[in-house]
Design an enzyme around this catalytic site. Structure first.
Site, PDB file in Angstrom:
ATOM      1  N   HIS A   1       3.453   1.796   7.329  1.00 50.94           N
ATOM      2  CA  HIS A   1       2.134   0.749   6.597  1.00 50.94           C
ATOM      3  C   HIS A   1       1.771   0.034   8.120  1.00 50.94           C
ATOM      4  O   HIS A   1       2.248  -0.841   9.052  1.00 50.94           O
ATOM      5  CB  HIS A   1       2.714  -0.524   6.048  1.00 50.94           C
ATOM      6  CG  HIS A   1       0.654  -0.725   5.196  1.00 50.94           C
ATOM      7  ND1 HIS A   1       0.223  -1.670   5.921  1.00 50.94           N
ATOM      8  CD2 HIS A   1      -0.046  -0.056   4.340  1.00 50.94           C
ATOM      9  CE1 HIS A   1      -0.336  -1.946   4.887  1.00 50.94           C
ATOM     10  NE2 HIS A   1      -1.157  -0.955   4.299  1.00 50.94           N
TER      11      HIS A   1
ATOM     12  N   LYS B   1       2.035  -5.498  -1.452  1.00 56.26           N
ATOM     13  CA  LYS B   1       2.103  -5.847  -0.255  1.00 56.26           C
ATOM     14  C   LYS B   1       2.417  -7.475  -0.951  1.00 56.26           C
ATOM     15  O   LYS B   1       4.015  -7.227  -1.615  1.00 56.26           O
ATOM     16  CB  LYS B   1       0.529  -6.487   0.067  1.00 56.26           C
ATOM     17  CG  LYS B   1      -0.286  -4.746   0.524  1.00 56.26           C
ATOM     18  CD  LYS B   1      -0.830  -5.193   1.074  1.00 56.26           C
ATOM     19  CE  LYS B   1      -1.932  -3.775   1.728  1.00 56.26           C
ATOM     20  NZ  LYS B   1      -2.453  -3.980   2.421  1.00 56.26           N
TER      21      LYS B   1
ATOM     22  N   GLY C   1      -8.272  -4.320   3.058  1.00 54.00           N
ATOM     23  CA  GLY C   1      -8.202  -5.853   2.264  1.00 54.00           C
ATOM     24  C   GLY C   1      -9.811  -6.231   2.889  1.00 54.00           C
ATOM     25  O   GLY C   1      -9.998  -7.175   2.994  1.00 54.00           O
TER      26      GLY C   1
ATOM     27  N   SER D   1      -9.262  -0.714   0.113  1.00 49.78           N
ATOM     28  CA  SER D   1     -10.668  -1.185  -0.077  1.00 49.78           C
ATOM     29  C   SER D   1     -11.136  -0.197  -1.296  1.00 49.78           C
ATOM     30  O   SER D   1     -11.857  -0.048  -1.487  1.00 49.78           O
ATOM     31  CB  SER D   1     -11.660  -1.774   0.340  1.00 49.78           C
ATOM     32  OG  SER D   1     -11.647  -2.810   1.280  1.00 49.78           O
TER      33      SER D   1
ATOM     34  N   ASN E   1      -0.135  -0.340  -3.928  1.00 48.15           N
ATOM     35  CA  ASN E   1       0.965  -1.037  -2.771  1.00 48.15           C
ATOM     36  C   ASN E   1       0.775  -2.911  -3.036  1.00 48.15           C
ATOM     37  O   ASN E   1      -0.827  -2.665  -2.356  1.00 48.15           O
ATOM     38  CB  ASN E   1       0.362  -0.893  -1.160  1.00 48.15           C
ATOM     39  CG  ASN E   1       1.270  -2.407  -0.414  1.00 48.15           C
ATOM     40  OD1 ASN E   1       2.394  -2.533  -0.784  1.00 48.15           O
ATOM     41  ND2 ASN E   1      -0.129  -1.530   0.496  1.00 48.15           N
TER      42      ASN E   1
ATOM     43  N   GLU F   1       0.538  -2.606   8.349  1.00 52.06           N
ATOM     44  CA  GLU F   1       0.670  -4.564   8.765  1.00 52.06           C
ATOM     45  C   GLU F   1       2.216  -4.638   8.965  1.00 52.06           C
ATOM     46  O   GLU F   1       2.130  -5.332  10.035  1.00 52.06           O
ATOM     47  CB  GLU F   1       0.528  -4.975   6.964  1.00 52.06           C
ATOM     48  CG  GLU F   1      -1.438  -4.557   6.914  1.00 52.06           C
ATOM     49  CD  GLU F   1      -1.276  -5.038   5.292  1.00 52.06           C
ATOM     50  OE1 GLU F   1      -0.551  -5.103   4.798  1.00 52.06           O
ATOM     51  OE2 GLU F   1      -2.673  -5.035   5.140  1.00 52.06           O
TER      52      GLU F   1
ATOM     53  N   GLU G   1      -4.881   5.535   5.953  1.00 50.23           N
ATOM     54  CA  GLU G   1      -5.220   4.650   5.581  1.00 50.23           C
ATOM     55  C   GLU G   1      -6.247   3.952   6.708  1.00 50.23           C
ATOM     56  O   GLU G   1      -5.604   3.079   7.793  1.00 50.23           O
ATOM     57  CB  GLU G   1      -4.165   3.242   5.347  1.00 50.23           C
ATOM     58  CG  GLU G   1      -3.814   3.512   3.934  1.00 50.23           C
ATOM     59  CD  GLU G   1      -3.820   2.022   3.355  1.00 50.23           C
ATOM     60  OE1 GLU G   1      -3.566   2.308   2.058  1.00 50.23           O
ATOM     61  OE2 GLU G   1      -2.411   1.695   4.066  1.00 50.23           O
TER      62      GLU G   1
HETATM   63  P1  PGA Z   1      -6.667  -2.594   0.527  1.00 50.68           P
HETATM   64  O1  PGA Z   1      -4.994  -1.572   0.742  1.00 50.68           O
HETATM   65  O2  PGA Z   1      -6.450  -1.588  -0.728  1.00 50.68           O
HETATM   66  O3  PGA Z   1      -6.330  -3.747  -0.052  1.00 50.68           O
HETATM   67  O4  PGA Z   1      -7.297  -2.616   1.609  1.00 50.68           O
HETATM   68  C1  PGA Z   1      -5.207  -0.682   1.003  1.00 50.68           C
HETATM   69  C2  PGA Z   1      -3.305  -0.925   1.620  1.00 50.68           C
HETATM   70  O5  PGA Z   1      -3.275  -2.190   2.552  1.00 50.68           O
HETATM   71  O6  PGA Z   1      -2.434  -0.119   1.544  1.00 50.68           O
END
Ligand code: PGA
Length: 249
Positions: free
Chosen positions: A94, A11, A172, A212, A9, A96, A166
């Site tokens: 997601h 982003k 993140g 992460s 992803n 976010e 998630e």
């Molecule tokens: P990350 O993000 O691996 O940077 O924690 C995962 C995601 O939000 O899909």
């Protein structure tokens, strides 16, 4: 259990001009891995990503879509548009987007249905915040997210959906859920799917962990029986690190 799928992803990272070479690098670095490899990119990178993925094993995904077919929705992108340029996957719900873009369980359901109708594979994200985890309501919340996301979807269609667990506190932050925590929730998700459809069909679902995940912790997470892949943010931006995760499948 489900087919292993490792999806990056991106982003809001990488430029359209960087995309072709990067997807080629991912294709080379992940050759021979024992899973489906997906790069989910910003809308403006998709055409270059699809071009680079042609003739390789890599599949391309978008990070969102609109649930209507067409019309006066300035700034939005439809499932037909994604299909038209050769996109196969789409991330839906997601955390976010839930936090910053008014994504709700209802829009997640509408988008999931639209993606399925148009032949895109939805990657539906669910997950709890730290406060919700500490309040002991993780599974209750996830059950609501899953039930609402799958409302009105037949068992046959539901099997095409990839679920990404998630935990918001792990995204993140460098703070990964332990393999036991991730397995507990992913197993719980499979149970909920089993109750919604049938226990046997739940075995066919691909349930990813995200938050992460990286080349250091992927093997332990992916060794768990209910974790069938990963949705990878930060670690998907470096081809070799992303490839190492695919090799852990
Ligand atoms: P990350 O993000 O691996 O940077 O924690 C995962 C995601 O939000 O899909």
């Amino acid at each position: 259990m489900g087919k292993y799928i490792i999806a990056g992803n991106w982003k809001m990272n990488k430029l359209p001009s960087e995309t072709y070479d990067y997807v080629k690098a991912v294709a080379a670095a992940t050759a021979g891995s024992n899973c489906e490899v997906v790069c989910c990119t910003p809308y403006v990178c998709l055409a270059n990503a699809v071009e680079a993925a042609k003739g390789t094993h890599v599949k391309i995904g978008a990070e969102n879509l609109h649930f209507e077919d067409k019309g006066a929705f300035t700034g939005e992108v439809s499932a037909d548009m994604l299909k038209d340029i050769g996109v196969d996957y789409v991330i839906i719900g997601h955390s976010e987007r839930r936090e910053y873009n008014n994504e709700t369980d209802e829009t997640v359901n509408l988008k999931t249905k639209k993606a399925l109708e148009k032949g895109l594979i939805p990657i539906v994200c669910v997950g709890e915040s730290l406060e919700q985890r500490e309040a002991g309501i993780t599974m209750d919340l996830i059950a609501i997210q899953i039930k609402k996301a799958f409302a009105g979807i037949s068992a046959e269609d539901a099997k095409k959906v990839v679920i990404a667990y998630e935990p918001i506190w792990a995204i993140g932050t460098g703070k990964t859920a332990t393999a036991e925590q991730a397995e507990e929730v992913c197993g719980g998700i499979r149970k909920i799917i089993g109750e919604l459809y049938c226990p046997k069909c739940a075995e066919d679902f691909t349930i990813q962990y995200g938050g992460s995940m990286n080349d250091q912790n992927a093997a332990e997470l992916l060794a768990k029986p209910n974790i069938d892949g990963g949705l990878i943010g930060g670690a998907s931006l470096v081809a070799d690190k992303f490839a190492a995760i695919t090799k852990a499948c």
